[in-house]
Design an enzyme around this catalytic site. Structure first.
Site, PDB file in Angstrom:
ATOM      1  N   ARG A 150      35.376  69.849  56.028  1.00  0.00           N
ATOM      2  CA  ARG A 150      35.716  69.016  54.866  1.00  0.00           C
ATOM      3  C   ARG A 150      35.143  67.614  54.980  1.00  0.00           C
ATOM      4  NH1 ARG A 150      35.134  69.427  50.383  1.00  0.00           N
ATOM      5  NH2 ARG A 150      35.989  71.517  50.692  1.00  0.00           N
ATOM      6  N   LYS A 189      28.612  33.608  41.148  1.00  0.00           N
ATOM      7  CA  LYS A 189      28.802  34.314  39.894  1.00  0.00           C
ATOM      8  C   LYS A 189      29.525  33.422  38.883  1.00  0.00           C
ATOM      9  CE  LYS A 189      29.696  38.738  40.218  1.00  0.00           C
ATOM     10  NZ  LYS A 189      28.423  39.354  39.803  1.00  0.00           N
ATOM     11  N   ASP A 236      22.684  37.705  33.592  1.00  0.00           N
ATOM     12  CA  ASP A 236      23.834  38.590  33.450  1.00  0.00           C
ATOM     13  C   ASP A 236      24.188  38.852  31.991  1.00  0.00           C
ATOM     14  OD1 ASP A 236      26.039  40.044  34.766  1.00  0.00           O
ATOM     15  OD2 ASP A 236      27.287  38.584  33.720  1.00  0.00           O
ATOM     16  N   GLU A 261      24.145  33.200  39.218  1.00  0.00           N
ATOM     17  CA  GLU A 261      24.275  34.003  38.002  1.00  0.00           C
ATOM     18  C   GLU A 261      24.237  33.093  36.774  1.00  0.00           C
ATOM     19  OE1 GLU A 261      27.077  37.548  37.542  1.00  0.00           O
ATOM     20  OE2 GLU A 261      28.125  35.980  36.438  1.00  0.00           O
ATOM     21  N   LYS A 291      30.188  47.312  44.284  1.00  0.00           N
ATOM     22  CA  LYS A 291      31.162  48.175  43.606  1.00  0.00           C
ATOM     23  C   LYS A 291      31.187  49.541  44.297  1.00  0.00           C
ATOM     24  CE  LYS A 291      30.571  45.729  39.244  1.00  0.00           C
ATOM     25  NZ  LYS A 291      30.100  45.779  37.855  1.00  0.00           N
TER      26      LYS A 291
END
Length: 287
Positions: A104, A171, A226, A204, A139
């Site tokens: 697994r 950012k 962005d 950004e 992410k």
């Protein structure tokens, strides 16, 4: 396992496998211990049940060795191989109990890694013929980032920063909290000097006005564009005019990525490479 990304180390792999086996096996694989004689010697094959790009073969070999060093793997298709339904990636032979205990974990790694490599390969193909290179993001799945970013590389993409520690990325929230583009960049340089650190700086920007502010301030390595439209990106790339690297980000999908690449950006970052993929269907079958 040559030419690996720098974050793929023996220590990191060993720690991941030990933690994953502890999570799955605990005090024993009681199903296998109960049903299968301890001395039974068997074999199994890794069967591909989808079309895509294979990833995680090297990882599967390490998992088998960690479970039982006497297990023998014959690799037929290495990482990065285009595969189709019915292909056999490798065979494993040795103690039947050990094969079942490893099953697994190696499948969980391989299925997800192969799904990421497959989607990365697909998106990379959509921007071929342009100078844009495909990047991943942070992410990722907690405690599985190493495997996911490794899969992006196997699929032909590039890794962005690995974590918060190896690159400065200012950012929108950083900019807003700092009081603006110039303030954020200036404070960053002061911080790096005080702490004797040398890190690349990415800023950004959300519009052409912020792009101009970044250009006027300088002291950066890359300007991120962005959530801009392709038309805005094209204007931004012209405005930047090669003074800094450019990166497109924000909601870019397979239907828009080719148009984004055509704007002339150097990089395109896509979070969906790791957060929204479909795992490749694989199975480990006795034979």
């Amino acid at each position: 396992m040559n030419n690996l990304p720098s974050y793929i180390t023996e220590a990191a792999l060993t720690q991941f496998i030990q933690n994953a086996l502890q999570e799955d096996v605990g005090d024993g694989d009681h199903s296998s211990l109960a049903a299968i004689p301890a001395n039974a010697q068997k074999q199994a094959r890794l069967l591909v049940k989808d079309d895509g790009i294979l990833a995680g073969v090297a990882m599967a070999e390490l998992i088998c060795q960690a479970v039982d060093a006497s297990l023998t793997i014959q690799i037929l298709l290495p990482d990065g191989t285009p595969v189709k339904r019915g292909d056999v990636a490798f065979t494993v032979s040795g103690r039947a109990q050990a094969i079942l205990t490893a099953e697994r974990l190696l499948l969980n790694c391989m299925q997800r890694m192969s799904g990421i490599a497959t989607y990365t390969h697909y998106l990379t193909g959509l921007i071929s013929g342009t100078k844009a290179r495909l990047l991943d993001t942070r992410k990722t799945t907690p405690n599985f980032r190493m495997m996911e970013k490794w899969a992006v590389v196997i699929g032909g993409g590039l890794n962005h920063r690995y974590g918060l520690f190896d690159m400065i990325m200012l950012k929108d929230n950083h900019v807003d909290y700092a009081g603006g583009i110039r303030q954020a960049i200036t404070a960053t340089h002061e911080y790096l000097q005080q702490h004797n650190k040398q890190l690349k700086i990415v800023i950004e920007t959300r519009n052409l006005n912020e792009v101009q502010q970044a250009l006027d301030t300088g002291g950066i390595d890359r300007i991120m564009l962005d959530n801009m439209s392709p038309a805005q990106m094209r204007e931004a790339v012209a405005l930047i005019n090669g003074r800094f690297e450019t990166e497109a980000s924000g909601g870019i999908t397979e239907t828009t990525i080719a148009e984004v690449a055509a704007t002339g950006v150097d990089y395109i970052s896509v979070g969906a490479l790791t957060h929204s993929i479909r795992s490749l269907d694989l199975s480990l079958k006795a034979f």
